[in-house]
Write a protein that holds these residues in place. Structure first.
Motif, short mmCIF file in Angstrom:
data_model
loop_
_atom_site.label_atom_id
_atom_site.label_comp_id
_atom_site.label_asym_id
_atom_site.label_seq_id
_atom_site.Cartn_x
_atom_site.Cartn_y
_atom_site.Cartn_z
N LEU A 1 51.61 47.23 15.49
CA LEU A 1 51.74 45.69 16.01
C LEU A 1 52.46 46.11 17.19
O LEU A 1 51.47 44.81 17.70
CB LEU A 1 52.56 45.25 14.85
N GLY A 2 53.34 46.15 17.35
CA GLY A 2 54.33 45.89 18.81
C GLY A 2 54.62 44.89 19.15
O GLY A 2 54.94 44.45 18.10
N PRO A 3 55.34 44.80 19.99
CA PRO A 3 56.09 43.76 20.15
C PRO A 3 55.58 41.85 20.10
O PRO A 3 56.78 40.74 20.14
CB PRO A 3 57.23 43.89 21.05
N GLY A 4 54.26 42.04 20.33
CA GLY A 4 53.70 40.51 20.42
C GLY A 4 53.53 39.67 19.57
O GLY A 4 54.18 40.71 18.12
N ARG B 1 48.63 32.55 6.53
CA ARG B 1 49.18 33.37 7.68
C ARG B 1 49.88 34.00 7.63
O ARG B 1 51.12 33.72 7.45
CB ARG B 1 48.92 32.17 8.67
N ILE B 2 49.66 35.53 8.30
CA ILE B 2 50.76 36.47 8.12
C ILE B 2 51.14 36.70 9.94
O ILE B 2 49.67 36.92 10.56
CB ILE B 2 50.43 38.03 8.34
N LEU B 3 51.89 36.80 10.38
CA LEU B 3 52.51 36.77 11.53
C LEU B 3 53.75 38.18 11.71
O LEU B 3 54.45 38.67 10.77
CB LEU B 3 54.04 35.83 12.52
N ALA B 4 52.71 39.04 12.32
CA ALA B 4 53.45 40.72 12.02
C ALA B 4 53.82 41.08 13.74
O ALA B 4 53.51 41.28 14.51
CB ALA B 4 52.13 41.40 11.74
N PHE B 5 55.08 42.12 13.36
CA PHE B 5 55.15 42.89 14.96
C PHE B 5 56.12 44.28 14.41
O PHE B 5 56.37 44.34 13.58
CB PHE B 5 55.72 41.89 15.70
#
Length: 196
Positions: free
Chosen positions: A187-190, A2-6
């Motif tokens: 991506l954006g800030p979410g 699971r990758i979280l990206a922003f």
């Protein structure tokens, strides 16, 4: 995996705190630049990311330099470099590419030739993280049209990573596309989740 990206937090502390809360469930956290606002407020804003430094990687945006971001955080900052994290080969490039039109403040920009020289040092990547999107994909600015980078596009075609993650063009936050087998996301800030 699971990758979280922003990307593009621009000193938004609520967005930062949401990302840090979500990071507990991530194997890898990727920040695609523009933590600061016009080179102001960087150190205090990124300090909380130290808590996830062992599973995160960043690139600088055009609102902070590579050196400033490296000085402000223990999170690895990639700029024409590769690192291995969570079993993946991650490559990155910061800055606005190509340079933005003149602004009333100094944007951290690279020419296409400068970006190409840095990207040419990369020989393989599972994920390519660039602040700027590739030309023609996830790069549509409402007033200026497509403002992505030909150097980033060429690197994506040559390296064929599984993902190219970017930001920079606020009007295209959330946009997705493809370059051959490579998925592209602005991506954006979410909180954006990517499953590998």
């Amino acid at each position: 995996m699971r990758i979280l990206a922003f990307s593009d937090l621009h000193l938004d502390s609520a967005a930062r705190d949401a990302i840090l809360a979500a990071a507990e469930g991530a194997d890898l956290v990727i920040g695609a630049g523009d933590f600061a606002a016009q080179h102001r407020g960087l150190a205090a804003f990124v300090a909380p990311f130290a808590a996830i430094a062992g599973k995160a990687v960043f690139v600088a945006g055009n609102n902070e330099t590579v050196d400033a971001l490296r000085a402000a955080t223990p999170v690895p900052v990639l700029h024409g470099e590769v690192t291995e994290l969570a079993g993946l080969r991650l490559a990155g490039l910061g800055a606005a590419v190509p340079p933005l039109p003149p602004l009333p403040w100094h944007s951290f920009d690279l020419t296409e030739a400068e970006a190409a020289r840095l990207l040419d040092r990369i020989d393989a990547a599972d994920i390519l993280v660039c602040h700027s999107p590739p030309k023609g994909v996830c790069d549509r600015h409402a007033r200026l049209g497509p403002i992505g980078s030909t150097a980033v596009l060429a690197a994506a075609r040559r390296l064929a990573p599984r993902w190219l993650l970017c930001g920079h063009v606020h009007d295209d936050w959330g946009a997705q596309g493809r370059i051959g087998a490579t998925g592209v996301r602005n991506l954006g800030p979410g909180v954006t989740w990517i499953e590998l």
